[in-house]
Design an enzyme around this catalytic site. Sequence first.
Site, PDB file in Angstrom:
ATOM      1  CG  HIS A 185      -2.169  -0.796   1.021  1.00 10.47           C
ATOM      2  ND1 HIS A 185      -2.734  -1.555   2.022  1.00 10.47           N
ATOM      3  CD2 HIS A 185      -2.973  -0.960  -0.056  1.00 10.47           C
ATOM      4  CE1 HIS A 185      -3.826  -2.147   1.561  1.00 10.47           C
ATOM      5  NE2 HIS A 185      -3.981  -1.800   0.305  1.00 10.47           N
ATOM      6  CB  CYS A 482      -5.159  -2.632 -14.757  1.00  9.46           C
ATOM      7  SG  CYS A 482      -5.929  -4.127 -14.111  1.00  9.46           S
TER       8      CYS A 482
END
Length: 549
Positions: A185, A482
């Site tokens: 993250h 992606c």
Amino acid sequence: MASTILHGNGVVPGIGSGPVVRPRPRPEVPTDEDSLDPEAGAARFSEAASAVADRLATRAEHASGEGAEVLHATAALARDRGLVALVQKRLAEGMGICASTAGAVEELSTMFAAAGGLMAERVTDLEDIRDRVVAELTGQPEPGIPTPAVASVLCAVDLAPADTATLDPAAIVAIATSLGGATSHTTIIARQLGIPCVVGTEGLDDIAEGTTVLVDGATGEVVLDPDAGLVRERTEAATAIGAAAASWRSPGATSDGHAVDILANVQDGAGARKAAETQVQGVGLFRTELCFLDRDVEPTVEEQAAIYREVFEAMGDRKIVIRTLDAGSDKPLGFATIKDEPNPALGVRGMRLGLRDEGLMDRQLDAIALAAEGSAAPVWVMAPMVATEDEAAWFGAKVRERGLVPGVMIEIPSAALLADRILRHVDFVSIGTNDLSQYAFAADRMAPSLSELTDPWQPALLALIERVAQAGLEAGKPVGVCGEAAADPQLGCVLVGLGVSSLSSAASAAPLVGATLAGVSLEACRSAAQAALEAKDPAAAREAAAGLL
């Protein structure tokens, strides 16, 4: 005297230099607490946790993209009823409220870590919640990132996503961490914010606060006490690269005119409006989880449509690829996901929720179709976590019934191996390299000791991508990427050489990808791809590709 250089994994290109700042220390857990009635103590814990969750939710409203998604998810975790039950259990054993909080989080963290995969990513979130709740209960300063008076470099063992999401790039000009990997993250949010970042840095914990360092997000170097000449040289080089990215104009193509769509990943209207200000050709991944994560009940079709329409309108006539609900595992939903799964990362997540509750899928597709009415943008719809040909056929039929273009994500090795069959039922596929690498190598992408396995330059991962891309070429259908691999400019060239037709990344990363691709020929991309495939490891793959691009 030569400067000391520490080495890590460069994940967001760019240069940042300045004094080191570190997150504020964890609050101290009192050792002389009185015991409380379990019900009264649980109520007090809930009140403190709710205050923390409210602050996180407020910060989410001022963030966008991945940052907002992470903040909403962390706020939901702070309100988790299971956490309250674990605290109450310890209160009944006579422990103090702060000790009960710490013990409950430790137990839950152990469970999450044992589950591995995406659940293991939430351990940092849990520890952050623990510290914020203890601070709330005791009146200590809330932990987090200080606001420096001068441009500084943030160094830490790891960073809580809730803090990373709201960093000010003008104050924090670079990030370096001891832990983390290319798909963590921290990396994803730093890339979205455009902050140079190096993770997995050996020796970083020994660097004192206030030490001047230079962080090179391209090479993965952290230079201690750099001389002025080195700072100037690296900064000028980074500025030149930045100028090239800023001057790039779509449509995307190689130097000899081979077309490649350069797209952006977004989560909401704010992110789409920001992406629309760049030269991207559309949205390659619209994550729809955001409209679910902060809700206790499923949004209505009309409520969902309003959220989707905001993104469609922001992008005008540029293509939109919208992904259906990717919930489960690290993104639990009270009204949809199965509780207490033994291994949520391998459980009912993504499209499997729709297979289990067909109405959930139907209502979301109805909302997408409603939002698409009158939209100038072509709307393509894809499902995450598709594993079989039958699942692709089931989803493709549902999307076509609503007059939309169907596709699926390739994140599971079984889908990559049977991509030719899956493409019989849908009009495109998009490869999610983050999960595909994790599942292909059976390696938790958050485990620092396994970061080489989940490196997107792994030749075995590239071989899976090549297989999918070739299936797309044979079927005459687009194959996109992606995942975070699409944000690496040189790896983007390699992906194009493998046969990928579109690259979707954070909007801040897309211009450099487009500019890099515009400077090389298709043949050079193909040669680099072949060299990377034949390499023995990620480092060799990078080196071989760089020599040919």
